[in-house]
Write a protein that holds these residues in place. Structure first.
Motif, PDB file in Angstrom:
ATOM      1  N   LEU A  81      34.022  27.459 -13.527  1.00  0.00           N
ATOM      2  CA  LEU A  81      33.627  28.360 -14.734  1.00  0.00           C
ATOM      3  C   LEU A  81      32.258  29.099 -14.634  1.00  0.00           C
ATOM      4  N   ILE A  82      31.430  28.384 -13.826  1.00  0.00           N
ATOM      5  CA  ILE A  82      29.884  29.010 -13.658  1.00  0.00           C
ATOM      6  C   ILE A  82      30.031  29.410 -12.123  1.00  0.00           C
ATOM      7  N   GLY A  83      29.847  30.826 -12.116  1.00  0.00           N
ATOM      8  CA  GLY A  83      29.788  31.470 -10.722  1.00  0.00           C
ATOM      9  C   GLY A  83      28.402  31.906 -10.457  1.00  0.00           C
ATOM     10  N   PRO A  84      28.153  32.186  -9.278  1.00  0.00           N
ATOM     11  CA  PRO A  84      26.722  32.660  -8.608  1.00  0.00           C
ATOM     12  C   PRO A  84      26.083  33.511  -9.582  1.00  0.00           C
ATOM     13  N   GLY A  85      24.807  33.295  -9.683  1.00  0.00           N
ATOM     14  CA  GLY A  85      24.034  34.224 -10.504  1.00  0.00           C
ATOM     15  C   GLY A  85      24.280  34.078 -12.055  1.00  0.00           C
ATOM     16  N   GLU A  86      25.117  32.876 -12.472  1.00  0.00           N
ATOM     17  CA  GLU A  86      25.169  32.757 -14.034  1.00  0.00           C
ATOM     18  C   GLU A  86      24.489  31.308 -14.440  1.00  0.00           C
ATOM     19  N   PHE A  87      24.057  31.539 -15.715  1.00  0.00           N
ATOM     20  CA  PHE A  87      23.407  30.287 -16.275  1.00  0.00           C
ATOM     21  C   PHE A  87      24.429  29.167 -16.363  1.00  0.00           C
ATOM     22  N   HIS A  88      23.829  27.897 -16.460  1.00  0.00           N
ATOM     23  CA  HIS A  88      24.974  26.873 -16.790  1.00  0.00           C
ATOM     24  C   HIS A  88      25.448  27.048 -18.373  1.00  0.00           C
ATOM     25  N   GLY A  89      26.791  26.607 -18.477  1.00  0.00           N
ATOM     26  CA  GLY A  89      27.361  26.830 -19.692  1.00  0.00           C
ATOM     27  C   GLY A  89      27.189  25.635 -20.892  1.00  0.00           C
ATOM     28  N   ALA A  90      27.596  26.200 -22.159  1.00  0.00           N
ATOM     29  CA  ALA A  90      27.779  25.270 -23.155  1.00  0.00           C
ATOM     30  C   ALA A  90      28.497  25.994 -24.110  1.00  0.00           C
ATOM     31  N   LYS A  91      28.980  25.185 -25.318  1.00  0.00           N
ATOM     32  CA  LYS A  91      29.935  25.606 -26.296  1.00  0.00           C
ATOM     33  C   LYS A  91      29.306  25.688 -27.754  1.00  0.00           C
ATOM     34  N   TYR A  92      29.414  26.565 -28.471  1.00  0.00           N
ATOM     35  CA  TYR A  92      28.811  26.921 -29.600  1.00  0.00           C
ATOM     36  C   TYR A  92      30.035  26.478 -30.738  1.00  0.00           C
ATOM     37  N   TYR A  93      29.849  25.037 -31.620  1.00  0.00           N
ATOM     38  CA  TYR A  93      30.896  24.463 -32.395  1.00  0.00           C
ATOM     39  C   TYR A  93      31.027  25.160 -33.834  1.00  0.00           C
ATOM     40  N   ARG A  94      31.332  26.339 -34.122  1.00  0.00           N
ATOM     41  CA  ARG A  94      31.413  27.045 -35.030  1.00  0.00           C
ATOM     42  C   ARG A  94      31.994  26.397 -36.199  1.00  0.00           C
ATOM     43  N   GLU A  95      33.299  25.606 -35.727  1.00  0.00           N
ATOM     44  CA  GLU A  95      34.144  24.767 -36.912  1.00  0.00           C
ATOM     45  C   GLU A  95      33.522  23.671 -37.280  1.00  0.00           C
ATOM     46  N   LEU A  96      32.203  23.289 -36.850  1.00  0.00           N
ATOM     47  CA  LEU A  96      31.557  22.004 -37.675  1.00  0.00           C
ATOM     48  C   LEU A  96      30.301  22.609 -38.368  1.00  0.00           C
ATOM     49  N   ALA A  97      30.115  23.852 -38.951  1.00  0.00           N
ATOM     50  CA  ALA A  97      29.444  24.374 -39.661  1.00  0.00           C
ATOM     51  C   ALA A  97      29.121  23.523 -41.040  1.00  0.00           C
ATOM     52  N   ALA A  98      30.208  23.078 -41.608  1.00  0.00           N
ATOM     53  CA  ALA A  98      30.105  22.401 -42.826  1.00  0.00           C
ATOM     54  C   ALA A  98      29.175  21.067 -42.570  1.00  0.00           C
ATOM     55  N   ASP A  99      29.378  20.346 -41.527  1.00  0.00           N
ATOM     56  CA  ASP A  99      28.551  19.277 -41.308  1.00  0.00           C
ATOM     57  C   ASP A  99      27.114  19.553 -40.655  1.00  0.00           C
ATOM     58  N   ASP A 100      26.733  20.574 -40.602  1.00  0.00           N
ATOM     59  CA  ASP A 100      25.537  20.970 -39.712  1.00  0.00           C
ATOM     60  C   ASP A 100      24.365  20.580 -40.453  1.00  0.00           C
ATOM     61  N   VAL A 101      23.323  19.772 -39.889  1.00  0.00           N
ATOM     62  CA  VAL A 101      22.238  19.379 -40.389  1.00  0.00           C
ATOM     63  C   VAL A 101      20.989  19.597 -39.513  1.00  0.00           C
ATOM     64  N   SER A 102      21.131  20.758 -38.650  1.00  0.00           N
ATOM     65  CA  SER A 102      20.136  21.069 -37.839  1.00  0.00           C
ATOM     66  C   SER A 102      19.082  21.619 -38.371  1.00  0.00           C
ATOM     67  N   LEU A 103      19.290  22.616 -39.248  1.00  0.00           N
ATOM     68  CA  LEU A 103      18.088  23.076 -39.993  1.00  0.00           C
ATOM     69  C   LEU A 103      17.496  22.296 -40.930  1.00  0.00           C
ATOM     70  N   ARG A 104      18.238  21.337 -41.465  1.00  0.00           N
ATOM     71  CA  ARG A 104      17.650  20.451 -42.702  1.00  0.00           C
ATOM     72  C   ARG A 104      16.726  19.425 -41.777  1.00  0.00           C
ATOM     73  N   LEU A 105      16.894  19.060 -40.553  1.00  0.00           N
ATOM     74  CA  LEU A 105      16.035  18.374 -39.699  1.00  0.00           C
ATOM     75  C   LEU A 105      14.681  19.219 -39.473  1.00  0.00           C
ATOM     76  N   LEU A 106      14.865  20.313 -39.095  1.00  0.00           N
ATOM     77  CA  LEU A 106      13.570  21.031 -38.835  1.00  0.00           C
ATOM     78  C   LEU A 106      12.694  21.088 -39.977  1.00  0.00           C
ATOM     79  N   ASP A 107      13.564  21.741 -41.227  1.00  0.00           N
ATOM     80  CA  ASP A 107      12.787  22.256 -42.477  1.00  0.00           C
ATOM     81  C   ASP A 107      11.970  20.897 -43.034  1.00  0.00           C
ATOM     82  N   THR A 108      12.723  19.646 -42.828  1.00  0.00           N
ATOM     83  CA  THR A 108      12.173  18.296 -43.320  1.00  0.00           C
ATOM     84  C   THR A 108      10.932  17.912 -42.394  1.00  0.00           C
TER      85      THR A 108
END
Length: 832
Positions: free
Chosen positions: A694-721
């Protein structure tokens, strides 16, 4: 031995007539099973070397290799296979560690390149005896017994050689080891390192020589390992020097009744690719080198077909330019052209046309490089019967006609002396041989460095909301978006594959465990209770960074645990920091680092292109036993050794319970709320992925964005608190920073010691199965196959969530009052 290599028949002449004997001790078989091999699995000393002679008062014997392709025309595939076999032995010693490789001039310049290519070294360099005005001589060393003693090191850029990476020194043989030890001492005095590996085709050291190696290692405080294809002993008869001196004068430069022809050919070679290791070959050069060899071989093969159709070929490398001609010879052989390979040399050897003696004919010629007074030599250079198993005078395995001698040189050897009376072309054509001089344009070290540094296209960062739930200004993800790829695997099956070695943990993703309502409620409580403590630690580590690195900094968090911390540090510096302290708007990136695989080199290229490398500050959430701390330092050394910029490897962390770093907000092992969950507290981004498909020469390492978990996301709550708690700790920050600055911050790695104790006490196979501290224990329960949780205090509030997770997964919890951390998670060994 394979028919492609030299077949030993009868007793060697030097043994029968002078008593010079080579005794076998031990063979070292192939580490890896390869479907196609030019050599058998194990080799005896008599199959690897033959006794030769030379008139030298320091050393009258000469070990003539049957697999090096120096004195004897050898199938190039045999030479490559010998180098690959040696590289496999080196890799077995190094494990997964990156390394530099140094080949000894002149004999091992090609062999060293073979080893470097085989192990994927971060860089390869060979010593040189050629003075290059355009290059800086970094250091050098002497060779006591040699006819040409001075070795110079001329890497470009020079500082790629100055680091603590393991150094692999490659020579064709170890006789006493004195030369290798002298080189190691000189190199260690210039740039000390902790590990050396000496690799050779044969090791002929005595017991006393081996003791000297052990003493030298102890004196230097470094490990010195040795590997070879076979070991043995040279039995020297008394009076050998005098006996050789009394032999008849050798007859050199044979003359045929009819002189052979001479033609020339210019071979293509790109200026951005080193043609050899004199000024350094970087890992990033290997692919381009292979492509350039293919292009040059097309031109050479076309010329041979047009002018010498159907005739065998002996490719002659000249002195230190060995590996590229070897690769050309191998390509010719692979295409069906009967091909042998060998090299010229500075070494005068004794020539004797007697059966059983390896040096049957010889050539002495004027050095083609201008200003060189000492003559050069070439031995055999014919398609002899002993290389095919045919009787003298017979065609070699059906090979028609005399071989064409293809002499491969670079511009410094392309002089009047090359073709003048007594020059190489003159003496070879006088013997009746047809000679084709193939000229390779040499790489100017300054041009090479400039071309390597030329701008190449790099990928662009990812930003929210297209990738992740963090705002675009909070973090730039130096990652490849793999959101649409199915990478998740069952936790138990994934664990089995990782532990068996069938897969690396970074090649796939675990199925994201989503805790129940009780656990999520606990997260809310933990965040509320610890927000002020987190805020103080964030502010403390941020101000430490500024105090030590200045205002002009770039935060680079290690994804993904470091990313919330990097964002919080950025928010603190942007907020009102306190009296007389200006707000700082600093860039923040997130990059991938993978245990045993290193940091994303393409991401480092991006950072070096857009920012001063000295301004980069790497950030992580916490330390466990310090594995990532080590990984970061080693990876940045490897990147620099491969020609990249020099980055500061000092890691800044929120919590350092393992005592692994100098820059931290606290050394308490307390609960960091961002450790309680997976992607739902980290911007909905998965852990990073490094997968070759999946990762060829000249490409960054990869990761996934789990959009389907948006209802459970507390990332911004952590930062703001936590950000809301900055005002409450602002007045305490100066004292906290002063306390850390005034303490002994020297890393003691006590965490690693504690892990080793637990590993031994519980009979655990690997320290990788012991995860210390609140954050690491939480990760074990969320992602891995836990077997046991150890806690120091059964009711400690900092691991209340861990007890909940353990209960939910049926993992026992054991109280260990003297535990160095508040808790540890032990991974189940699924292989037992």
């Amino acid at each position: 031995m394979s028919g492609a290599a030299l077949e030993i028949v009868g007793i060697p002449w030097a043994t029968k007539n002078l008593g010079l004997r080579l005794q076998h001790a031990e063979s070292y078989g192939a580490v890896e099973q390869r479907s196609v091999s030019a050599l058998p699995a194990e080799l005896a000393i008599a199959e690897l070397i033959q006794p030769g002679l030379r008139r030298n008062p320091k050393r009258a014997h000469l070990l003539v290799s049957t697999v090096l392709g120096k004195h004897l025309p050898t199938d190039p595939r045999v030479v490559l296979d010998g180098g690959n076999r040696l590289g496999d032995l080196v890799r077995a010693v190094l494990g997964d560690r990156a390394a530099l490789v140094l080949g000894f001039a002149e004999t091992a310049t090609g062999l060293g390149h073979c080893v470097a290519a085989r192990i994927g070294a971060v860089g390869y360099l060979h010593s040189t005896r050629r003075d290059v005005a355009e290059a800086q001589t970094l250091t050098g060393f002497e060779e006591g017994h040699s006819h040409a003693t001075s070795h110079q090191l001329q890497p470009m850029p020079a500082d790629i050689f100055v680091n603590d990476l393991p150094l692999v020194l490659v020579d064709d043989e170890i006789s006493t080891g004195a030369t290798a030890l002298d080189a190691i001492r000189a190199l260690h005095a210039f740039s000390p390192r902790s590990h050396y590996v000496l690799a050779s085709l044969v090791d002929m050291r005595s017991a006393a020589d081996r003791i000297a190696f052990d003493k030298a290692a102890a004196e230097l405080g470094a490990g010195i390992d040795t590997v070879c294809l076979a070991s043995g002993h040279t039995v020297l008869p008394d009076g050998l020097v005098d006996a050789v001196a009394e032999l008849p004068e050798p007859e050199l430069n044979p003359v045929a009744a009819q002189r052979g022809s001479f033609t020339r050919l210019d071979l293509p070679w790109p200026t951005s690719v080193p043609e050899g290791g004199r000024h350094g070959v970087l890992r990033s050069d290997f692919t381009a080198f292979d492509a350039a060899v293919g292009a040059a071989n097309d031109v050479l093969r076309s010329r041979l077909a047009a002018e010498f159709a159907g005739r065998p070929v002996i490719v002659l490398a000249h002195e230190e330019l060995m590996y590229l001609p070897l690769r050309l010879a191998a390509a010719l052989a692979d295409s069906g052209t009967p091909t042998r390979y060998q090299t010229t040399t500075r070494s005068p050897a004794y020539v004797l046309d007697e059966p059983g003696y390896p040096l049957r004919r010889g050539f002495r010629f004027t050095a083609p490089e201008s200003g060189q007074e000492q003559p050069r030599y070439l031995y055999n250079a014919h398609w002899a019967a002993e290389f095919s198993g045919q009787p003298d005078g017979a065609d070699s395995a059906g090979v028609p006609g005399d071989p064409v001698l293809v002499v491969v040189i670079d511009p410094p050897a392309d002089t009047e002396e090359l073709v003048a009376d007594g020059g190489l072309v003159d003496v070879l054509t006088a013997s009746g041989a047809d000679v084709l001089v193939a000229l390779l344009p040499g790489a100017d070290p300054r041009t090479l460095h400039a071309e390597r540094s030329a701008v190449a296209e790099l990928p662009e960062p990812l930003h929210g909301p297209a990738f992740g739930s963090y705002a675009a200004e909070e973090v730039s993800w130096l990652l490849k978006d793999l959101s649409d790829v199915d990478l998740e695997a069952d936790v138990a099956e994934r664990e089995r594959r990782i532990q068996s070695g069938a897969a690396h943990y970074a090649e796939s993703l675990p199925i994201e465990y989503q805790p129940d309502a009780a656990y999520r409620s606990l997260f809310d409580e933990v965040l509320a209770d610890s927000a002020e403590r987190l805020a103080l630690a964030v502010a403390t580590v941020a101000e430490l960074v500024v105090a030590e690195r200045g205002d002009d900094i770039v935060l680079v968090s290690l994804a993904r645990a470091g990313t919330p911390i990097g964002i919080l540090m950025r928010r603190w510096l942007l907020s009102g920091r306190g009296a007389d302290l200006p707000s700082l708007d600093v860039p923040h990136y997130a990059v991938s680092i993978v245990r045993d695989r290193g940091i994303d080199a393409v991401a480092l290229d991006y950072l070096a292109r857009h920012h001063d490398p000295a301004s980069i500050v790497f950030v992580d959430g916490w330390t466990g036993k310090g594995a990532i701390t080590h990984e970061l330092a080693d990876a940045l050394d490897a990147y620099h050794a491969a020609g990249g910029a020099r980055f500061n490897s000092e890691l800044a962390v929120l919590a350092d319970p393992g005592h692994c770093v100098r820059t931290y907000g606290t050394r308490d092992d307390f609960l960091i709320a961002s450790a309680c969950l997976n992607s739902t507290v980290s911007g909905l981004v998965s852990r990073t992925v490094l997968n070759d498909t999946l990762i060829g020469p000249g490409e960054f390492h990869g990761a996934k964005y789990y959009r389907e978990l948006a209802a459970d996301d507390v990332s911004l709550r952590l930062l703001d608190t936590v950000g809301a708690a900055f005002d409450g700790v602002r007045d305490r920050v100066p004292a906290a920073v002063a306390a850390v600055l005034g303490s002994d911050r020297t890393p003691t790695w006590t965490g690693w010691t504690s892990v080793e104790q637990v590993r031994a006490e519980y009979g655990i196979a690997s320290v990788n199965f012991v995860k210390p501290g609140v954050g690491e224990t939480t990760r074990v329960l969320l992602r891995r196959m836990p077997s046991l949780v150890l806690v120091r205090d059964a009711e400690a509030p900092e691991h209340a969530h861990i007890r909940l997770l353990a209960a939910a997964r049926g993992v026992p919890v054991e109280v260990v009052p003297d535990l160095a951390y508040s808790c540890m998670g032990l991974i189940k060994d699924v292989q037992t």
